[in-house]
Design an enzyme around this catalytic site. Structure first.
Site: not given
Length: 197
Positions: A79-81
């Site tokens: 999850q790059f967010t």
């Protein structure tokens, strides 16, 4: 690296109508990779996830056992967010590692998890895909982890923000002024030092 660890009764990842992975009791871990992450960051997060004591023992003593102690499963989801920075109301992701490099780093993270535990107990989503993650959080219990290297890197930024906030409060200035806040702060500091001499 950042990890959001959730104790779950069950969790699953789907892409479209396809079930990619699912687990029963254990941990669902959202993983964020920073552009500055190194193997040391990875090593720390792997160790912490596997040894984090968020489960009861047989006598119902709380915070006594890790996922390894209980022989439970782990579902990891990239999850790059987790490395978003707000610009106004819009998230910006420039602190995240680039997709191609991040995928290799994340896959190595999964390999390290499997080496340190039982390979069949480590499940995964699908990197880069639009996923639907279903989580039945148990408790709820949610723990946030950040590698020490990243914590040290974020300290100067936090200190800078605190200084700017303090200066704006005293002067009534805002970042909408023509000059950058940092430059104004330096000018004020210089003027004060000249006055004191």
């Amino acid at each position: 690296m950042r990890a959001v660890v959730q104790r779950v009764m069950q969790a699953s990842v789907s892409v479209g109508n396809e079930l990619v992975s699912s687990i029963g009791r254990g941990l669902c871990v959202l993983i964020g990779v920073s552009r500055d992450d190194t193997p040391k960051d990875m090593e720390y997060i792997v160790r912490k996830i596997l040894n984090l004591r968020v489960f009861d023992d047989d006598q119902e003593k709380r915070w006594a056992h890790s996922v390894k102690d209980k022989n439970y499963e782990i579902l990891c989801v990239s999850q790059f967010t987790l490395y978003s920075v707000l610009k106004g109301n819009k998230p910006d992701f420039h602190q995240s590692m680039a997709a191609e490099q991040s995928q290799a780093f994340y896959e190595e993270f999964l390999q390290q998890m499997r080496k340190a535990y039982q390979p069949d107990k480590i499940k995964d989503g699908r990197f880069g895909a639009y996923m639907q993650v279903s989580i039945q959080n148990d408790g709820p219990v949610t723990i946030q982890l950040e590698s020490p290297v990243q914590q040290q890197k974020s300290k100067p930024e936090k200190a800078k923000a605190a200084r700017q906030q303090k200066w704006e409060k005293k002067s009534g200035a805002s970042n909408t002024a023509e000059e950058p806040a940092d430059a104004k702060m330096e000018q004020v500091t210089e003027q004060l030092s000249q006055t004191s001499t």
